[in-house]
Design an enzyme around this catalytic site. Structure first.
Site, PDB file in Angstrom:
ATOM      1  N   LYS A   1      62.897 113.494  65.878  1.00  0.00           N
ATOM      2  CA  LYS A   1      62.191 114.217  64.826  1.00  0.00           C
ATOM      3  C   LYS A   1      62.056 113.333  63.592  1.00  0.00           C
ATOM      4  O   LYS A   1      63.022 112.717  63.135  1.00  0.00           O
ATOM      5  CB  LYS A   1      62.960 115.496  64.491  1.00  0.00           C
ATOM      6  CG  LYS A   1      62.238 116.474  63.584  1.00  0.00           C
ATOM      7  CD  LYS A   1      63.029 117.782  63.526  1.00  0.00           C
ATOM      8  CE  LYS A   1      62.309 118.860  62.729  1.00  0.00           C
ATOM      9  NZ  LYS A   1      63.057 120.143  62.774  1.00  0.00           N
TER      10      LYS A   1
ATOM     11  N   GLU B   1      62.248 123.095  70.682  1.00  0.00           N
ATOM     12  CA  GLU B   1      63.225 122.233  70.018  1.00  0.00           C
ATOM     13  C   GLU B   1      64.640 122.683  70.397  1.00  0.00           C
ATOM     14  O   GLU B   1      64.946 123.875  70.411  1.00  0.00           O
ATOM     15  CB  GLU B   1      62.996 122.350  68.504  1.00  0.00           C
ATOM     16  CG  GLU B   1      63.868 121.495  67.637  1.00  0.00           C
ATOM     17  CD  GLU B   1      63.507 121.658  66.157  1.00  0.00           C
ATOM     18  OE1 GLU B   1      64.076 120.926  65.335  1.00  0.00           O
ATOM     19  OE2 GLU B   1      62.659 122.526  65.828  1.00  0.00           O
TER      20      GLU B   1
ATOM     21  N   CYS C   1      58.482 120.207  65.480  1.00  0.00           N
ATOM     22  CA  CYS C   1      58.510 121.267  64.472  1.00  0.00           C
ATOM     23  C   CYS C   1      58.013 120.845  63.093  1.00  0.00           C
ATOM     24  O   CYS C   1      56.820 120.738  62.866  1.00  0.00           O
ATOM     25  CB  CYS C   1      59.913 121.868  64.385  1.00  0.00           C
ATOM     26  SG  CYS C   1      59.928 123.510  63.609  1.00  0.00           S
TER      27      CYS C   1
END
Length: 645
Positions: free
Chosen positions: A115, A46, A168
């Site tokens: 995300k 990330e 994540c």
């Protein structure tokens, strides 16, 4: 993809916070290395272009513009090096909002995935910089001078495989995006992450990754931010993990900055077979229609931009003994679980029919020994007298002193009733009845002995008011290495789900239990060392076993390998051969030997189905089972032609 395997890498290179030029140079350096390894798909952490710990600098135009320029540089690299697809992380500004994005770069084109879930608790403060992208989004945006597709509802294509991306925190929520991506067809999930390190978190994370790969029947490649990230408040170790269907198949060593890349061949064919076989996977995908689109595919198990003609490498471990755990602790746990399954199955059968007597034929070999041990443990659990177990040894024309003595001593040592009923006279009388020459040691000579023994066991069980406990194992059932209506038949077969390579370990486990006496332990260890034989042919002049099963039908470790991949995954003969060559070293079995016994396995497996169609009841203990009532239904007259080309 080659032969159903996609070569995947997870990489967490060194970074310098906000030094985009440095970070891009490290990414390109790693890409060059991975191309040398023929990696087809790679994932970086990330915010790998800028560093994850830039904090309020993420809203600085200098950093944003530098990241956009770096993306353009990577696009140029991709045009010149189209053999590898890769995903990197960067901040992207769209219509006045900032998004934490993964950029999937393929053949000079970019797809951005934002995300989905932005953490804002404990040490995370990401809502300060990012916002979630509304679902579904699929549009074109400009990042600097680079035209990109921004989406959170797309499955991509890479070298014949289908790819999904999450970032994540997405993995940590109750329903991760990877669930809907997998149901839409994604076979590989990439996760660009920046998970910091805390006590106990790493083990939890590995379990989370492996569990998600199992739930989604997919491969999962995870790259976490590492060396060089700011340590103002947090520490990052640079995790690189690749999991496949519940198992971590590759991971780097933590806290070692130079060990930041792992490469593995993930088995797309195995994953697809499991999805086909697990019917509820497709049912769930239909019921949970998630509105995910699938990008143009090159669906093929042999699509690749590399030249593999002179490369037979396989970057994954292929266990030559897939039924037998290599870790001693796991082996002990598995053995205990299997014994408990066998005992529970037998205990239920005895209780259901109100039976307190068992009759077992004891040969001094591994299979009958395991059956006797299960019987003893069952009686102990039910609080029954072991004298209710009647072990019968039935010496015949090929019985050796070693097996006979071990059989009788084992029954005595375990405290069961021991009987001896020789079969030679009865079998010779039968030979006379049917006009068979006893000097001809053919299939009639052998099977008459097996059926005489079964008749004795059945008749004794009637006389004693008990049932006959079967001893045959899974490997013998696969090969048909049993006499029809002879040792093939019983009233409950406790070993029917246990492959031969595992039987030895179960007996060894029992031998080393604290409750096992020294005398019984010594007997069990000698039985383990005894060659596998039906002992139906007279012994050698020196009294040693002459008829060795593995000389006749082939090595059981090969047959169990073939059995596993034939039933567990439905692989072709060509693929099983390919895997066997990687699992077994050439000095163990050369190509000709593997080919010979693989053909023998396929021939016997198809020819002997009729024996499996009428098997006695017996407990399933593992993922591979041949019960005609449960796991394996096959016509007894199916042709084996296409499996024996």
């Amino acid at each position: 993809m080659r032969n159903g395997f996609l070569r995947v890498a997870a990489c967490a290179p060194h970074v310098k916070v906000a030094d985009v030029d440095y970070n891009i140079s490290r990414i390109i350096e790693k890409l060059d290395y991975m191309i040398g390894q023929k990696v087809e798909l790679a994932v970086f952490p990330e915010m790998s272009i800028t560093g994850y710990t830039c904090a309020d600098l993420f809203h600085n135009f200098t950093l944003m513009n530098s990241a956009a320029d770096a993306l353009a540089r990577l696009v140029g690299y991709s045009r010149e090096n189209s053999t590898i697809d890769f995903a990197v992380g960067l901040p992207v500004s769209v219509d006045g909002a900032m998004y934490n994005c993964a950029a999937l770069i393929q053949h000079g084109e970019v797809s951005l995935v934002a995300k989905s879930y932005i953490p804002n608790y404990n040490e995370f403060y990401e809502r300060r910089w990012w916002r979630p992208l509304p679902f579904p989004t699929d549009r074109t945006v400009m990042v600097g001078e680079t035209k990109c597709r921004l989406t959170n509802c797309t499955v991509f294509s890479s070298h014949g495989a289908k790819i999904g991306i999450e970032i994540c925190e997405d993995l940590w929520v109750p329903v991760p995006p990877s669930c809907r991506l997998a149901m839409a067809g994604a076979q590989v999930i990439l996760n660009l992450s920046a998970s910091d390190d805390l006590i106990g978190k790493y083990d939890y994370l590995k379990k989370l990754i492996s569990q998600q790969s199992a739930r989604c029947l997919c491969a999962y490649a995870y790259a976490g931010a590492g060396w060089g990230e700011s340590s103002t408040d947090l520490v990052f170790d640079g995790k690189a993990i690749i999991a496949e269907n519940g198992a971590v198949i590759a991971c780097n060593r933590r806290w070692e900055p130079e060990d930041n890349t792992v490469v593995a061949d993930v088995d797309i064919m195995a994953l697809e077979r499991d999805r086909i076989h697990t019917s509820t996977f497709a049912d769930c995908a239909y019921n949970e229609d998630c509105g995910i689109s699938v990008a143009g595919q090159r669906d093929s198990l042999v699509v690749s931009d590399y030249d593999w003609s002179d490369d037979e490498s396989l970057l994954r471990y292929v266990d030559p003994h897939p039924f037998v755990p290599s870790d001693p602790a796991v082996m002990d746990e598995r053995c205990d679980e299997i014994l408990n399954i066998q005992v529970a199955g037998l205990a239920k059968r005895l209780d259901a029919i109100g039976c307190r007597k068992l009759v077992v034929g004891i040969s001094g070999g591994l299979d009958s020994t395991l059956a006797l041990l299960v019987a003893v443990r069952t009686f102990d659990r039910l609080g029954l007298d072991r004298k209710g177990i009647v072990g019968i040894t039935m010496p015949g024309f090929g019985t050796t002193d070693r097996t006979h003595n071990n059989a009788t001593a084992l029954m005595e040592g375990l405290g069961v009733i021991s009987m001896e009923i020789p079969i030679a006279a009865s079998v010779n009388m039968h030979f006379a009845d049917i006009g068979h020459d006893s000097s001809v040691h053919d299939v009639t000579y052998e099977n008459c002995q097996a059926r005489e023994r079964t008749q004795i066991l059945m008749d004794m069980s009637n006389r004693l008011g008990g049932i006959v406990l079967g001893t045959g194992d899974l490997s013998e059932l696969a090969l048909g290495w049993a006499t029809y209506n002879g040792d093939h038949m019983s009233m409950y077969g406790v070993n029917s789900g246990v492959p031969k390579t595992l039987v030895r370990h179960l007996v060894n486990y029992y031998a080393h239990m604290k409750s096992t006496s020294d005398d019984v332990r010594a007997l069990l260890l000698d039985i383990i060392d005894t060659p596998i034989s039906p002992e139906l042919i007279p012994a050698a002049a020196d009294g040693e076993i002459l008829q060795k099963t593995e000389d006749l039908v082939g090595p059981y470790e090969l047959h169990d390998f073939f059995l596993y991949y034939m039933l567990r995954y439905g692989f072709s003969v060509e693929r099983i051969y390919f895997l066997a060559r990687h699992a077994f070293k050439a000095e163990e079995y050369d190509d000709a030997t593997i080919t010979k016994w693989l053909d023998t396995f396929m021939k016997r497996f198809f020819q002997q189905q009729f024996k499996r169609s009428c098997l006695p009841d017996g407990p399933k203990v593992g993922s591979v089972c041949l019960s005609p009532r449960g796991d394996w239904r096959m016509p007894s007259d199916a042709s084996s032609a296409i499996w024996r080309k």
